[in-house]
Design a protein around this motif. Sequence first.
Motif, PDB file in Angstrom:
ATOM      1  N   ARG A   1      14.550  -9.453   3.996  1.00 22.50           N
ATOM      2  CA  ARG A   1      15.328  -9.094   5.194  1.00 22.50           C
ATOM      3  C   ARG A   1      15.291  -7.591   5.459  1.00 22.50           C
ATOM      4  N   ALA A   2      14.734  -6.783   4.514  1.00 23.33           N
ATOM      5  CA  ALA A   2      14.651  -5.325   4.697  1.00 23.33           C
ATOM      6  C   ALA A   2      13.389  -4.984   5.468  1.00 23.33           C
ATOM      7  N   VAL A   3      13.408  -5.358   6.746  1.00 25.63           N
ATOM      8  CA  VAL A   3      12.232  -5.124   7.593  1.00 25.63           C
ATOM      9  C   VAL A   3      11.890  -3.642   7.703  1.00 25.63           C
ATOM     10  N   PRO A   4      12.859  -2.724   7.911  1.00 25.01           N
ATOM     11  CA  PRO A   4      12.499  -1.298   8.014  1.00 25.01           C
ATOM     12  C   PRO A   4      11.873  -0.721   6.745  1.00 25.01           C
ATOM     13  N   ALA A   5      12.030  -1.396   5.622  1.00 29.43           N
ATOM     14  CA  ALA A   5      11.434  -0.896   4.387  1.00 29.43           C
ATOM     15  C   ALA A   5      10.040  -1.450   4.165  1.00 29.43           C
ATOM     16  N   ARG A   6       9.866  -2.731   4.434  1.00 26.76           N
ATOM     17  CA  ARG A   6       8.591  -3.363   4.102  1.00 26.76           C
ATOM     18  C   ARG A   6       7.500  -3.080   5.132  1.00 26.76           C
ATOM     19  N   VAL A   7       7.858  -3.062   6.398  1.00 22.18           N
ATOM     20  CA  VAL A   7       6.846  -2.850   7.436  1.00 22.18           C
ATOM     21  C   VAL A   7       6.235  -1.450   7.367  1.00 22.18           C
ATOM     22  N   PRO A   8       7.032  -0.373   7.318  1.00 19.21           N
ATOM     23  CA  PRO A   8       6.400   0.956   7.207  1.00 19.21           C
ATOM     24  C   PRO A   8       5.568   1.126   5.936  1.00 19.21           C
ATOM     25  N   LEU A   9       6.007   0.499   4.843  1.00 15.39           N
ATOM     26  CA  LEU A   9       5.234   0.599   3.615  1.00 15.39           C
ATOM     27  C   LEU A   9       3.855  -0.028   3.790  1.00 15.39           C
ATOM     28  N   GLY A  10       3.785  -1.176   4.403  1.00 23.43           N
ATOM     29  CA  GLY A  10       2.499  -1.819   4.630  1.00 23.43           C
ATOM     30  C   GLY A  10       1.615  -1.038   5.578  1.00 23.43           C
TER      31      GLY A  10
ATOM     32  N   ILE B   1     -18.106  -1.387  -0.932  1.00 30.77           N
ATOM     33  CA  ILE B   1     -17.575  -2.661  -1.427  1.00 30.77           C
ATOM     34  C   ILE B   1     -16.186  -2.453  -2.022  1.00 30.77           C
ATOM     35  N   TYR B   2     -16.048  -1.416  -2.852  1.00 30.96           N
ATOM     36  CA  TYR B   2     -14.755  -1.194  -3.504  1.00 30.96           C
ATOM     37  C   TYR B   2     -13.678  -0.833  -2.480  1.00 30.96           C
ATOM     38  N   LEU B   3     -14.000   0.052  -1.557  1.00 30.81           N
ATOM     39  CA  LEU B   3     -12.994   0.486  -0.592  1.00 30.81           C
ATOM     40  C   LEU B   3     -12.601  -0.630   0.364  1.00 30.81           C
ATOM     41  N   TRP B   4     -13.572  -1.408   0.807  1.00 26.50           N
ATOM     42  CA  TRP B   4     -13.238  -2.464   1.760  1.00 26.50           C
ATOM     43  C   TRP B   4     -12.499  -3.628   1.095  1.00 26.50           C
ATOM     44  N   VAL B   5     -12.826  -3.932  -0.132  1.00 29.04           N
ATOM     45  CA  VAL B   5     -12.039  -4.951  -0.839  1.00 29.04           C
ATOM     46  C   VAL B   5     -10.618  -4.449  -1.059  1.00 29.04           C
ATOM     47  N   SER B   6     -10.467  -3.182  -1.406  1.00 29.92           N
ATOM     48  CA  SER B   6      -9.126  -2.610  -1.547  1.00 29.92           C
ATOM     49  C   SER B   6      -8.387  -2.627  -0.218  1.00 29.92           C
ATOM     50  N   PHE B   7      -9.104  -2.352   0.859  1.00 31.44           N
ATOM     51  CA  PHE B   7      -8.481  -2.407   2.179  1.00 31.44           C
ATOM     52  C   PHE B   7      -8.014  -3.831   2.506  1.00 31.44           C
ATOM     53  N   VAL B   8      -8.805  -4.823   2.136  1.00 32.73           N
ATOM     54  CA  VAL B   8      -8.418  -6.215   2.380  1.00 32.73           C
ATOM     55  C   VAL B   8      -7.155  -6.564   1.598  1.00 32.73           C
TER      56      VAL B   8
ATOM     57  N   LEU C   1       0.486   0.363  -4.550  1.00 33.41           N
ATOM     58  CA  LEU C   1       1.671   0.689  -3.752  1.00 33.41           C
ATOM     59  C   LEU C   1       2.002  -0.428  -2.776  1.00 33.41           C
ATOM     60  N   SER C   2       0.991  -1.087  -2.261  1.00 38.23           N
ATOM     61  CA  SER C   2       1.257  -2.195  -1.335  1.00 38.23           C
ATOM     62  C   SER C   2       1.947  -3.364  -2.025  1.00 38.23           C
ATOM     63  N   TRP C   3       1.813  -3.473  -3.339  1.00 41.99           N
ATOM     64  CA  TRP C   3       2.475  -4.566  -4.065  1.00 41.99           C
ATOM     65  C   TRP C   3       3.971  -4.338  -4.212  1.00 41.99           C
ATOM     66  N   VAL C   4       4.436  -3.110  -4.001  1.00 43.57           N
ATOM     67  CA  VAL C   4       5.864  -2.827  -4.129  1.00 43.57           C
ATOM     68  C   VAL C   4       6.666  -3.645  -3.129  1.00 43.57           C
ATOM     69  N   SER C   5       6.075  -3.945  -1.989  1.00 43.71           N
ATOM     70  CA  SER C   5       6.806  -4.708  -0.966  1.00 43.71           C
ATOM     71  C   SER C   5       7.173  -6.108  -1.440  1.00 43.71           C
ATOM     72  N   PHE C   6       6.486  -6.641  -2.446  1.00 47.57           N
ATOM     73  CA  PHE C   6       6.808  -7.978  -2.939  1.00 47.57           C
ATOM     74  C   PHE C   6       8.148  -7.995  -3.654  1.00 47.57           C
ATOM     75  N   TRP C   7       8.629  -6.858  -4.098  1.00 47.54           N
ATOM     76  CA  TRP C   7       9.923  -6.777  -4.791  1.00 47.54           C
ATOM     77  C   TRP C   7      11.046  -6.325  -3.856  1.00 47.54           C
TER      78      TRP C   7
ATOM     79  N   VAL D   1      -4.762  -4.511   0.698  1.00 46.59           N
ATOM     80  CA  VAL D   1      -3.639  -3.848   1.358  1.00 46.59           C
ATOM     81  C   VAL D   1      -3.275  -4.578   2.651  1.00 46.59           C
ATOM     82  N   PHE D   2      -4.298  -4.989   3.388  1.00 48.49           N
ATOM     83  CA  PHE D   2      -4.041  -5.698   4.637  1.00 48.49           C
ATOM     84  C   PHE D   2      -3.389  -7.060   4.381  1.00 48.49           C
ATOM     85  N   LEU D   3      -3.815  -7.748   3.340  1.00 49.97           N
ATOM     86  CA  LEU D   3      -3.216  -9.043   3.019  1.00 49.97           C
ATOM     87  C   LEU D   3      -1.757  -8.906   2.606  1.00 49.97           C
ATOM     88  N   SER D   4      -1.406  -7.790   1.994  1.00 48.91           N
ATOM     89  CA  SER D   4       0.007  -7.601   1.646  1.00 48.91           C
ATOM     90  C   SER D   4       0.868  -7.501   2.897  1.00 48.91           C
TER      91      SER D   4
END
Length: 459
Positions: free
Chosen positions: A285-294, A323-330, A275-281, A332-335
């Motif tokens: 300029r749609a700040v209200p869409a990308r920031v809440p998603l992240g 390991i799996y959860l924290w890598v997944s968290f990273v 779901l965090s990858w959706v922001s790449f598309w 999401v955070f990097l997105s």
Amino acid sequence: MQVDPALVLFCVWLAAGDLHAEQVKLKGQDGSGRHPIYKRSPDMTKSLMTKSEQLLRIDDHDFTMRPAFGGPPIPVGVDVQVESLDTISEVDMDFTMTLYLRHYWKDERLSFQSTNNQSMTFDSRLVKKIWVPDMFFVHSKRSFIHDTTTDNVMLRVYPDGNVLYSLRVTVTAMCNMDLSRFPLDTQTCSLEIESYAYTDDDLMLYWKKGNESLNTDDRISLSQFLIQKFHTTTKLAFYSSTGWYNRLYIHFTLRRHIFFFLLQTYFPATLMVMLSWVSFWIDRRAVPARVPLGITTVLTMSTIITGVNASMPRVSYIKAVDIYLWVSFVFVFLSVIEYAAVNYLSTVQERKERKLRERLPCTCGIGNPDDMMIDPQITGYGSMDINTMGNYGMPENGGRQERMLAQVALNDPQMASQMKPSRGYVNIWIDTHAIDKYSRVVFPGAYILFNIIYWSIYL
């Protein structure tokens, strides 16, 4: 002497009356006409029975001492039937088991005469009067003998003095678990049985039939574990103050079911990363869409991590699920960081373009900037160059014209000398769209590679 007939008749009448009164009295006491002495006589068809204490000569021996005291150690065989394996707790690191514990030994003091060689069976009341092995469960936290409806204890004595002592016990014992591979782990727990007072010089504890001494119910099952196998071993335990003791071990191996954790932990975490990858598309300029998603994906991952750790012990090492959860968290955070970088570089780029626009000469004399941009003599680009550039890195609303005008100014020697301090502007032409384009490929590819490595290691 002449007897008066009337007197004779009177005496006969009195005697008959006394006899009748006696018969009525007897019938009133018995009701059947028989004399009471026949009713109180014992039934000669029944034989007198000897008490079990007298038959076993309980009072003739001192049962506070073990059999053959002062001689060789007494062998005590043990077999176990596991009735149920109730719970396995990772938080408390213990397990609860209900089992039938049986002891076999020979005590010649309990031998008795028997014409049919049949054994005698007793309950817990006789157990308190004779010698029995003092078994206990090592590393147990709680244990008790079932007492519904009576104490679940059986004592069977054979004529030659062999004794079977059986009891139904529920015990909660410690199990040291290694959770470094949780929830893809396999655990081995042990139930240890030992004599409390008698060392190996007095009591020899052994499995009566070897590994076949352990029987299990085929219906035993656990919600989170698959029971792979049960087996038994025997070892000696040493205590510095008392000596060596025989110790029996019941080992059982458990493999955790993974499907529950796939549904509750791994799949939700993977979906949050995707779901965090959706922001790449989404337009930068749609700040209200990308920031809440992240932010939403980051908070959801934090909730998943907190929920998993709430039901786990506070161990000092990293578990496989961590390991799996924290890598997944990273990921999401990097997105979120990726969008912050895109937004920052866009702002820097627009600021540079604004400064360059202010320093360009007036373009009022240019009839059509588009024609000028297409002319290779002016721009230095051929038609192929223009088509190749397309809208790459150029903002909307005339941004392309402004950049091409900036290129025209740089091609003019006179203008180039005026804009020499700004030549670095050419190097800062970073296409902010390219960051999102690269992220669309790099993020999923890296996450797929991580999953391949992770599952190949832990499965």
